[in-house]
Design a protein around this motif. Structure first.
Motif, mmCIF file in Angstrom:
data_model
loop_
_atom_site.group_PDB
_atom_site.id
_atom_site.type_symbol
_atom_site.label_atom_id
_atom_site.label_comp_id
_atom_site.label_asym_id
_atom_site.label_seq_id
_atom_site.Cartn_x
_atom_site.Cartn_y
_atom_site.Cartn_z
ATOM 1 N N ARG A 1 0.207 16.382 -4.107
ATOM 2 C CA ARG A 1 0.952 17.558 -3.658
ATOM 3 C C ARG A 1 1.520 18.384 -4.801
ATOM 4 O O ARG A 1 2.163 19.389 -4.586
ATOM 5 N N ASN A 2 1.322 17.916 -6.001
ATOM 6 C CA ASN A 2 1.721 18.729 -7.147
ATOM 7 C C ASN A 2 0.471 18.960 -7.969
ATOM 8 O O ASN A 2 0.334 18.495 -9.091
ATOM 9 N N ILE B 1 0.831 -1.205 0.000
ATOM 10 C CA ILE B 1 0.000 0.000 0.000
ATOM 11 C C ILE B 1 0.866 1.256 0.000
ATOM 12 O O ILE B 1 0.511 2.278 -0.569
ATOM 13 N N ASP B 2 2.062 1.134 0.590
ATOM 14 C CA ASP B 2 2.975 2.280 0.672
ATOM 15 C C ASP B 2 3.285 2.875 -0.681
ATOM 16 O O ASP B 2 3.355 4.082 -0.852
ATOM 17 N N ARG B 3 3.496 1.963 -1.628
ATOM 18 C CA ARG B 3 3.873 2.447 -2.956
ATOM 19 C C ARG B 3 2.771 3.329 -3.519
ATOM 20 O O ARG B 3 3.021 4.349 -4.128
ATOM 21 N N ARG C 1 11.810 17.361 -12.637
ATOM 22 C CA ARG C 1 12.009 16.619 -11.402
ATOM 23 C C ARG C 1 13.359 15.930 -11.347
ATOM 24 O O ARG C 1 13.561 15.041 -10.523
ATOM 25 N N ILE D 1 12.245 3.708 -9.864
ATOM 26 C CA ILE D 1 11.893 4.982 -10.497
ATOM 27 C C ILE D 1 10.962 4.727 -11.677
ATOM 28 O O ILE D 1 9.928 5.384 -11.831
ATOM 29 N N ARG E 1 16.198 10.724 -4.966
ATOM 30 C CA ARG E 1 15.669 9.377 -4.700
ATOM 31 C C ARG E 1 16.701 8.311 -5.048
ATOM 32 O O ARG E 1 16.893 7.342 -4.313
ATOM 33 N N GLU F 1 14.706 15.831 -7.890
ATOM 34 C CA GLU F 1 13.963 14.928 -7.008
ATOM 35 C C GLU F 1 14.330 13.477 -7.299
ATOM 36 O O GLU F 1 14.603 12.695 -6.382
ATOM 37 N N GLN G 1 7.654 3.853 -10.508
ATOM 38 C CA GLN G 1 6.997 5.021 -9.917
ATOM 39 C C GLN G 1 6.378 5.905 -10.994
ATOM 40 O O GLN G 1 5.205 6.284 -10.912
ATOM 41 N N LYS H 1 0.509 4.930 -1.765
ATOM 42 C CA LYS H 1 0.412 6.152 -0.988
ATOM 43 C C LYS H 1 1.438 7.157 -1.491
ATOM 44 O O LYS H 1 1.159 8.342 -1.615
ATOM 45 N N GLU H 2 2.612 6.624 -1.789
ATOM 46 C CA GLU H 2 3.682 7.478 -2.314
ATOM 47 C C GLU H 2 3.237 8.161 -3.614
ATOM 48 O O GLU H 2 3.418 9.359 -3.793
ATOM 49 N N ASP I 1 0.465 10.697 -2.901
ATOM 50 C CA ASP I 1 1.069 11.896 -2.330
ATOM 51 C C ASP I 1 1.689 12.763 -3.413
ATOM 52 O O ASP I 1 1.480 13.970 -3.467
ATOM 53 N N THR I 2 2.479 12.104 -4.262
ATOM 54 C CA THR I 2 3.173 12.858 -5.300
ATOM 55 C C THR I 2 2.171 13.584 -6.192
ATOM 56 O O THR I 2 2.362 14.740 -6.550
#
Lengths: 240, 416
Positions: B17-18, B5-7, B312, B329, B319, B315, B332, B9-10, B13-14
């Motif tokens: 927040r943009n 689930i973390d992936r 990015r 990456i 990472r 960023e 992602q 959420k990441e 979020d990304t």
């Protein structure tokens, strides 16, 4: 020896081939607090990149804790960086859209640590660095010193063998610079962390126990600096 | 590769927040999906409206009408008027085996109808009870004409919707009441709500239907009428049946076999197939245009992601420096792309479904409509579009992700 460099060479092949590192031999032991000092163009950034497994070298040998760092796949290099090296950059390099605690968590995210665990750990590290009240803030809401401390927490959280600090005070005023250097010094003394600071400021270098001078791609003088008196004007605490 | 689930959420979020970046990127996909679904739904809705116009009509009906001859034949001059009678119906039934229902239709136009003070000028139609199988009545009140009404020549009638509205403006149930047409009283047995449709001898809503034998007697028609409606048994060849009906009638009434004007024929199957083909064409067009728009949207996403990857660099470099592998990456960026396309697509689906729902509600409320018209896309269309979106997301994310993979951790420091 934690870090062993034997005759490391690096040439950048551009329009004009540039032989940046001309046979670097260097040993750094576990628990040392050293600085690598040199003017711009001396090859100190290249050396830092090689030490941090961010860049390859052309010939020679580089070992961390006996492991040869040579011809690594990107994935392997990433894993080594993640587990063995903590980076502190001049420009902090925090991710702008993440809060302090999320920035600190990130290396653990890439290790696959679960969310609760890594959040807990990140909180603990930020607390230790005196940023307890700032965990939910974004980088642009913090001062330079605070940002650098977040970056330090991020570097520490994976419990790396080596902390590589690239001009850690480069963007800070002198008072904050002193705080950051004192913090690194304390981490070295109390937690026995191996810290390598790359800088061109002699005042910063003076905080470390050993100053390695690099000039034109070769290691020059290696100064023992146990008494922190190699630079007179910083002895009263003024760095800049 | 870890799928925790973390992936996600990441990624969320990304994206969250943009926001402006996400919005800009997603808009292309949103618009593509929106247009595609609006067009698909709109096409279906139009089709439904058209279908409703033909609704209730047996799709394999051949309507045959008599008209003045256009050629001299068998000693007769041209422009001769002729009519059909019951023997024709019997002949068609026995000689052409594909026929199912064969029934006559007779009509008197512009007849004054009245109930109390209310009057209406409409069409009086004489129909057999069998006609209900040609054009299915939609009874609002009461019943339609049955076999006994015909055999006993009962003075009963079924009102069309508009006739009912004019004679009974209160909207009450008229069954059992008597209306007057041409000095004769007819008892109302039902109201047929059909409004649109293939109008044979005028719209059903403006008509009053009485049993054919009664009509024949009241108007002294001598068993003659000018229209026969034939339905065919399922799976019969309407083309060949039509030809045989024509030649049979031509022979029986001494009409030139090639006199197409004298015997008018209308094959509903042909009309339906024309409409069907039309909408098949429309659908293909809609899908092509929609996919084009969608593809343009995906290319837009890819383009903007390409720019953002560049933006990015730091960023991604960070990472990478702190331990992300190129594969992480890659996944992602692709997951971001899929997430973005699906999110934007969902909004597109939601919006188009809402608008189609609104359109359906408005159109269904129009007075000319018989029943609800659905503009809505089907559930499976939605699922299909969603899958399509995911595929597009991968496609759109591929180039930017490959570029992001190229970013070296040193770039984090270099890009100051």
């Amino acid at each position: 020896m934690l870090i062993e460099l034997k005759d490391v060479n690096k040439t950048y092949f551009g329009a004009q081939p540039l032989h940046v590192l001309k046979g670097i031999n260097l040993d750094i032991d576990r628990g040392e607090f050293v600085s690598i000092m040199g003017a711009s163009g001396s090859g100190k950034s290249t050396l830092l990149n090689i030490l941090g497994i961010l860049d390859n070298y052309d010939s020679g040998e580089y070992r961390i804790d006996g492991k040869l760092i040579w011809d690594l796949s990107e994935a392997k290099a990433a894993e080594y960086r993640n587990k063995m090296i903590g980076f502190i950059f001049q420009s902090y390099n925090l991710i702008g859209f993440k809060t302090a605690v999320e920035n600190v968590e990130l290396p653990l995210f890439y290790q696959g640590v679960n969310r609760h665990k890594r959040h807990e750990m990140a909180m603990e590290y930020l607390d230790r660095l005196g940023l307890k009240d700032w965990v939910g803030h974004y980088p642009n809401e913090m001062s330079g010193g605070q940002k650098q401390r977040v970056a330090i927490a991020r570097a520490l959280i994976t419990k790396p063998d080596i902390i590589l600090a690239d001009e850690p005070t480069g963007a800070l005023d002198s008072k904050t610079s002193v705080e950051i250097m004192e913090l690194l010094k304390e981490l070295n003394e109390r937690d026995k962390l191996t810290i390598i600071v790359v800088t061109h400021e002699s005042g910063v270098a003076n905080y470390t126990n050993k100053i390695i001078h690099i000039k034109d791609g070769v290691i020059g003088e290696i100064e023992e600096n146990r008494l922190h008196d190699s630079v007179t004007f910083s002895s009263d605490g003024a760095l800049k | 590769m870890k799928f925790d689930i973390d992936r996600y959420k990441e990624i969320i979020d990304t994206l969250a927040r943009n926001r402006s970046r996400t919005l800009l990127t997603g808009f292309g996909i949103f618009w593509g999906i929106f247009m595609l679904l609006i067009m698909l739904g709109g096409g279906d809705g139009l089709k439904a409206i058209l279908r409703q116009n033909f609704g209730g009509f047996a799709s394999n009906t051949i309507i045959t009408g008599s008209a003045p001859t256009s050629k001299p034949y068998g000693g007769f001059k041209r422009d001769r008027n002729w009519l059909m009678d019951n023997t024709d119906i019997e002949a068609l039934k026995t000689i052409i085996p594909e026929t199912d229902i064969v029934t006559m239709m007779d009509a008197e136009w512009g007849r004054q109808m009245s109930y109390g003070e209310n009057t209406y000028s409409g069409i009086l139609k004489g129909l057999s009870y069998e006609y209900a199988q040609v054009e299915t009545p939609q009874m609002l009140h009461g019943r339609w004409i049955n076999e006994v009404d015909c055999s006993q020549e009962r003075k009963v009638c079924v009102l069309g919707k508009r006739v009912w509205e004019n004679l009974f403006p209160e909207g009450d149930d008229p069954t059992g009441k008597y209306i007057m047409v041409m000095n004769t009283y007819f008892q109302v047995i039902g109201v047929d709500a059909r409004t649109a449709g293939i109008n044979i001898n005028g719209s059903p809503s403006q008509s009053v239907v009485i049993p054919y034998p009664l009509m024949d007697r009241l108007f002294n028609k001598g068993g003659k009428f000018d229209i026969i409606c034939v339905t065919l048994k399922p799976d019969s060849d309407s083309e060949s049946a039509q030809e045989r009906i024509r030649s049979l009638l031509a022979r029986r009434h001494t009409i030139a076999p090639d006199d197409k004007k004298a015997i008018m024929m209308l094959d509903t199957e042909k009309i339906f197939s024309i409409v069907d083909n039309l909408f098949k064409g429309v659908n293909i067009l809609v899908i092509l245009v929609g996919l084009g728009t969608l593809l343009a949207g995906a290319i837009g996403v890819s383009n903007i992601m390409m720019v953002t990857v560049k933006e990015r660099t730091t960023e991604i470099g960070i990472r990478r420096a702190i331990g992300a592998t190129p594969r992480m990456i890659l996944s992602q960026i692709i997951t971001e792309s899929i997430g973005l396309t699906i999110l934007a697509g969902m909004f597109g689906i939601l919006f188009s479904v809402l608008i189609l729902w609104g359109a359906g509600t408005i159109v269904s409320g129009l007075p000319d409509m018989d029943g609800p018209i659905s503009f809505q896309i089907s559930f499976w269309t939605g699922i299909l579009v969603l899958l399509l979106l995911a595929a597009l997301g991968v496609l759109a994310g591929l180039a930017p992700a490959l570029r992001a993979m190229e970013i070296k951790p040193v770039d984090a420091m270099r890009d100051e």
